[in-house]
Scaffold this motif. Structure first.
Motif, PDB file in Angstrom:
ATOM      1  N   LEU A 219      33.824   0.566  15.917  1.00 49.42           N
ATOM      2  CA  LEU A 219      33.747  -0.854  16.294  1.00 49.42           C
ATOM      3  C   LEU A 219      32.562  -1.138  17.214  1.00 49.42           C
ATOM      4  O   LEU A 219      32.252  -0.350  18.101  1.00 49.42           O
ATOM      5  CB  LEU A 219      35.044  -1.284  17.000  1.00 49.42           C
ATOM      6  N   ARG A 220      31.937  -2.288  16.997  1.00 49.37           N
ATOM      7  CA  ARG A 220      30.880  -2.789  17.890  1.00 49.37           C
ATOM      8  C   ARG A 220      31.268  -4.196  18.325  1.00 49.37           C
ATOM      9  O   ARG A 220      31.955  -4.900  17.590  1.00 49.37           O
ATOM     10  CB  ARG A 220      29.521  -2.815  17.170  1.00 49.37           C
ATOM     11  N   VAL A 221      30.786  -4.590  19.504  1.00 49.32           N
ATOM     12  CA  VAL A 221      31.158  -5.889  20.082  1.00 49.32           C
ATOM     13  C   VAL A 221      29.907  -6.688  20.396  1.00 49.32           C
ATOM     14  O   VAL A 221      29.004  -6.187  21.071  1.00 49.32           O
ATOM     15  CB  VAL A 221      31.969  -5.697  21.390  1.00 49.32           C
ATOM     16  N   LEU A 222      29.863  -7.910  19.911  1.00 49.33           N
ATOM     17  CA  LEU A 222      28.793  -8.846  20.277  1.00 49.33           C
ATOM     18  C   LEU A 222      29.433 -10.003  21.038  1.00 49.33           C
ATOM     19  O   LEU A 222      30.277 -10.724  20.484  1.00 49.33           O
ATOM     20  CB  LEU A 222      28.107  -9.387  19.016  1.00 49.33           C
ATOM     21  N   TYR A 223      29.068 -10.170  22.312  1.00 50.48           N
ATOM     22  CA  TYR A 223      29.580 -11.307  23.081  1.00 50.48           C
ATOM     23  C   TYR A 223      28.659 -12.502  22.888  1.00 50.48           C
ATOM     24  O   TYR A 223      27.433 -12.373  22.979  1.00 50.48           O
ATOM     25  CB  TYR A 223      29.671 -10.965  24.569  1.00 50.48           C
ATOM     26  N   VAL A 224      29.273 -13.635  22.626  1.00 48.12           N
ATOM     27  CA  VAL A 224      28.517 -14.873  22.421  1.00 48.12           C
ATOM     28  C   VAL A 224      28.982 -15.879  23.470  1.00 48.12           C
ATOM     29  O   VAL A 224      30.180 -16.112  23.634  1.00 48.12           O
ATOM     30  CB  VAL A 224      28.756 -15.434  21.003  1.00 48.12           C
ATOM     31  N   ARG A 225      28.007 -16.450  24.159  1.00 45.84           N
ATOM     32  CA  ARG A 225      28.273 -17.415  25.226  1.00 45.84           C
ATOM     33  C   ARG A 225      27.987 -18.844  24.740  1.00 45.84           C
ATOM     34  O   ARG A 225      27.271 -19.038  23.753  1.00 45.84           O
ATOM     35  CB  ARG A 225      27.360 -17.099  26.413  1.00 45.84           C
ATOM     36  N   PRO A 226      28.526 -19.850  25.477  1.00 47.58           N
ATOM     37  CA  PRO A 226      28.198 -21.238  25.138  1.00 47.58           C
ATOM     38  C   PRO A 226      26.688 -21.453  25.107  1.00 47.58           C
ATOM     39  O   PRO A 226      25.955 -20.873  25.904  1.00 47.58           O
ATOM     40  CB  PRO A 226      28.843 -22.038  26.283  1.00 47.58           C
TER      41      PRO A 226
ATOM     42  N   VAL B 140      32.381 -11.204  18.820  1.00 49.65           N
ATOM     43  CA  VAL B 140      32.347 -10.887  17.397  1.00 49.65           C
ATOM     44  C   VAL B 140      32.550  -9.378  17.295  1.00 49.65           C
ATOM     45  O   VAL B 140      31.734  -8.601  17.814  1.00 49.65           O
ATOM     46  CB  VAL B 140      31.002 -11.290  16.758  1.00 49.65           C
ATOM     47  N   LEU B 141      33.653  -8.988  16.690  1.00 53.48           N
ATOM     48  CA  LEU B 141      33.924  -7.564  16.498  1.00 53.48           C
ATOM     49  C   LEU B 141      33.390  -7.174  15.124  1.00 53.48           C
ATOM     50  O   LEU B 141      33.669  -7.841  14.125  1.00 53.48           O
ATOM     51  CB  LEU B 141      35.431  -7.287  16.589  1.00 53.48           C
ATOM     52  N   ALA B 142      32.616  -6.110  15.107  1.00 58.33           N
ATOM     53  CA  ALA B 142      31.946  -5.714  13.867  1.00 58.33           C
ATOM     54  C   ALA B 142      32.081  -4.205  13.661  1.00 58.33           C
ATOM     55  O   ALA B 142      32.313  -3.447  14.608  1.00 58.33           O
ATOM     56  CB  ALA B 142      30.467  -6.108  13.925  1.00 58.33           C
ATOM     57  N   VAL B 143      31.939  -3.805  12.414  1.00 57.82           N
ATOM     58  CA  VAL B 143      32.008  -2.393  12.052  1.00 57.82           C
ATOM     59  C   VAL B 143      30.593  -1.855  11.903  1.00 57.82           C
ATOM     60  O   VAL B 143      29.765  -2.468  11.223  1.00 57.82           O
ATOM     61  CB  VAL B 143      32.740  -2.227  10.701  1.00 57.82           C
TER      62      VAL B 143
ATOM     63  N   ASP C  14      23.152 -13.968   9.763  1.00 59.33           N
ATOM     64  CA  ASP C  14      22.608 -14.659  10.931  1.00 59.33           C
ATOM     65  C   ASP C  14      22.526 -13.731  12.154  1.00 59.33           C
ATOM     66  O   ASP C  14      21.486 -13.626  12.820  1.00 59.33           O
ATOM     67  CB  ASP C  14      23.522 -15.855  11.229  1.00 59.33           C
ATOM     68  N   PHE C  15      23.634 -13.009  12.438  1.00 59.66           N
ATOM     69  CA  PHE C  15      23.703 -12.225  13.686  1.00 59.66           C
ATOM     70  C   PHE C  15      23.386 -10.742  13.483  1.00 59.66           C
ATOM     71  O   PHE C  15      23.006 -10.060  14.437  1.00 59.66           O
ATOM     72  CB  PHE C  15      25.085 -12.373  14.325  1.00 59.66           C
ATOM     73  N   PHE C  16      23.573 -10.231  12.284  1.00 62.30           N
ATOM     74  CA  PHE C  16      23.342  -8.800  12.039  1.00 62.30           C
ATOM     75  C   PHE C  16      22.394  -8.621  10.843  1.00 62.30           C
ATOM     76  O   PHE C  16      22.752  -8.002   9.826  1.00 62.30           O
ATOM     77  CB  PHE C  16      24.679  -8.092  11.757  1.00 62.30           C
ATOM     78  N   PRO C  17      21.177  -9.143  10.937  1.00 65.15           N
ATOM     79  CA  PRO C  17      20.285  -9.165   9.768  1.00 65.15           C
ATOM     80  C   PRO C  17      19.845  -7.782   9.295  1.00 65.15           C
ATOM     81  O   PRO C  17      19.433  -7.631   8.136  1.00 65.15           O
ATOM     82  CB  PRO C  17      19.088  -9.998  10.257  1.00 65.15           C
ATOM     83  N   VAL C  18      19.949  -6.783  10.152  1.00 63.86           N
ATOM     84  CA  VAL C  18      19.538  -5.432   9.729  1.00 63.86           C
ATOM     85  C   VAL C  18      20.444  -4.916   8.614  1.00 63.86           C
ATOM     86  O   VAL C  18      20.030  -4.126   7.764  1.00 63.86           O
ATOM     87  CB  VAL C  18      19.555  -4.475  10.947  1.00 63.86           C
ATOM     88  N   GLY C  19      21.704  -5.359   8.613  1.00 64.83           N
ATOM     89  CA  GLY C  19      22.609  -4.982   7.533  1.00 64.83           C
ATOM     90  C   GLY C  19      23.526  -3.828   7.839  1.00 64.83           C
ATOM     91  O   GLY C  19      24.374  -3.470   7.029  1.00 64.83           O
ATOM     92  N   ARG C  20      23.365  -3.232   9.012  1.00 66.14           N
ATOM     93  CA  ARG C  20      24.188  -2.065   9.356  1.00 66.14           C
ATOM     94  C   ARG C  20      25.578  -2.485   9.862  1.00 66.14           C
ATOM     95  O   ARG C  20      26.557  -1.797   9.615  1.00 66.14           O
ATOM     96  CB  ARG C  20      23.449  -1.246  10.419  1.00 66.14           C
ATOM     97  N   LEU C  21      25.653  -3.607  10.565  1.00 65.73           N
ATOM     98  CA  LEU C  21      26.927  -4.072  11.109  1.00 65.73           C
ATOM     99  C   LEU C  21      27.562  -5.104  10.179  1.00 65.73           C
ATOM    100  O   LEU C  21      26.866  -5.948   9.616  1.00 65.73           O
ATOM    101  CB  LEU C  21      26.728  -4.699  12.497  1.00 65.73           C
ATOM    102  N   ARG C  22      28.866  -5.014  10.039  1.00 64.30           N
ATOM    103  CA  ARG C  22      29.625  -5.978   9.228  1.00 64.30           C
ATOM    104  C   ARG C  22      30.705  -6.597  10.094  1.00 64.30           C
ATOM    105  O   ARG C  22      31.514  -5.883  10.689  1.00 64.30           O
ATOM    106  CB  ARG C  22      30.307  -5.272   8.049  1.00 64.30           C
ATOM    107  N   SER C  23      30.740  -7.916  10.137  1.00 63.41           N
ATOM    108  CA  SER C  23      31.734  -8.600  10.973  1.00 63.41           C
ATOM    109  C   SER C  23      33.150  -8.320  10.489  1.00 63.41           C
ATOM    110  O   SER C  23      33.412  -8.233   9.284  1.00 63.41           O
ATOM    111  CB  SER C  23      31.461 -10.103  10.984  1.00 63.41           C
ATOM    112  N   LEU C  24      34.035  -8.166  11.460  1.00 69.49           N
ATOM    113  CA  LEU C  24      35.438  -7.865  11.174  1.00 69.49           C
ATOM    114  C   LEU C  24      36.327  -9.005  11.664  1.00 69.49           C
ATOM    115  O   LEU C  24      37.239  -9.441  10.958  1.00 69.49           O
ATOM    116  CB  LEU C  24      35.829  -6.573  11.911  1.00 69.49           C
ATOM    117  N   MET C  25      36.076  -9.486  12.873  1.00 65.00           N
ATOM    118  CA  MET C  25      36.974 -10.439  13.510  1.00 65.00           C
ATOM    119  C   MET C  25      36.200 -11.190  14.599  1.00 65.00           C
ATOM    120  O   MET C  25      35.292 -10.610  15.210  1.00 65.00           O
ATOM    121  CB  MET C  25      38.127  -9.652  14.165  1.00 65.00           C
ATOM    122  N   VAL C  26      36.560 -12.439  14.793  1.00 67.89           N
ATOM    123  CA  VAL C  26      36.022 -13.210  15.915  1.00 67.89           C
ATOM    124  C   VAL C  26      37.161 -13.417  16.901  1.00 67.89           C
ATOM    125  O   VAL C  26      38.264 -13.805  16.497  1.00 67.89           O
ATOM    126  CB  VAL C  26      35.469 -14.570  15.428  1.00 67.89           C
TER     127      VAL C  26
END
Ligand SMILES: Cc1cc2nc3c(=O)[nH]c(=O)nc-3n(C[C@H](O)[C@H](O)[C@H](O)COP(=O)(O)O)c2cc1C
Length: 209
Positions: A64-71, A98-101, A170-182
């Motif tokens: 799992l990887r975590v991306l924090y997004v602020r206002p 944004v939790l991603a694999v 939009d957020f993971f353009p490299v293609g390595r991470l895949r979103s799992l859950m917000v």
């Protein structure tokens, strides 16, 4: 802070949470649908992961990887990928994770599973097993992430209703991470809850052999 258990003695007795702490994590915890303006500090967001990272995973793989997004602009972009019914929830959260694999999680195996570094090459050549491990273990980590949010006195609003492909481009353009859950995170607004839905009880879920 979290490594308080003395594992040097085989007679160690594991501490048990009191009723109040159990309620914070389980029976009293609710999924928040709206949030107060009360800010959530970066330190608190960092503390979530400091706890959640201890989740057990197969071969300690931790995909799992975590991306924090602020206002601001980032959250506006994120909201645009949410399904219609979820947009206001994310737009009103002071913090969103944004939790991603990490689909290439096996790259870390020599570091996280040094007792069998060869597993890295095995998984590199086996997309099916790697994908199954990523799916199972990232979901497990996401559950721990929600528990950590709750343990720190915050409310979580986990959601999978969003355009995964759009968010990833939009957020993971490299293609390595895949979103799992917000996961919307914050202090709950008044009336932040829907009516509690029933849970299956032990008679329907638990059996003994
Ligand atoms: C993986 C997952 C996906 C979810 N997706 C959504 C969603 O897209 N939109 C939404 O409003 N709620 C979503 N929820 C919230 C659930 O409906 C909610 O957690 C469940 O009904 C339990 O509510 P309670 O914690 O208040 O008892 C999701 C929850 C989880 C764990």
């Amino acid at each position: 802070m979290t490594e308080v258990l003395d594992t040097t003695t085989s007679a160690a007795r594991l501490p048990q949470l009191d009723e109040s702490a159990l309620a914070t994590l389980f029976g009293g915890a609710r999924t928040a649908n709206s949030f107060a303006d009360t800010p959530v500090s970066d330190e608190l967001l960092e503390a979530i992961w400091a706890h959640a990272k201890w989740a057990p995973t197969a071969a300690n793989t931790q995909p799992l990887r975590v991306l924090y997004v602020r206002p601001g602009a980032g959250r506006d972009r994120l909201v645009s990928h949410m399904s219609e019914g979820n947009q206001a929830k994310t737009a009103g959260a002071p913090a969103v994770a944004v939790l991603a694999v990490d689909t290439e999680f096996h790259e870390f195996i020599p570091q996280v599973f040094p007792i069998n570094p060869g597993m890295k090459d095995f998984l590199a050549g086996n997309d099916e097993v790697r994908g199954q491990m990523a799916q199972m273990n990232s979901a497990l980590q996401a559950g721990y992430f929600i528990l950590a949010v709750r343990a720190l006195g915050l409310a979580a609003g986990p959601m999978t209703g969003f355009d995964n492909a759009g968010l990833d481009a939009d957020f993971f353009p490299v293609g390595r991470l895949r979103s799992l859950m917000v996961v919307n995170i914050g202090h709950p607004a008044e009336n932040a809850w829907f009516d509690r839905l029933p849970r299956l009880d032990a008679a329907d879920t638990v059996s003994w052999a």
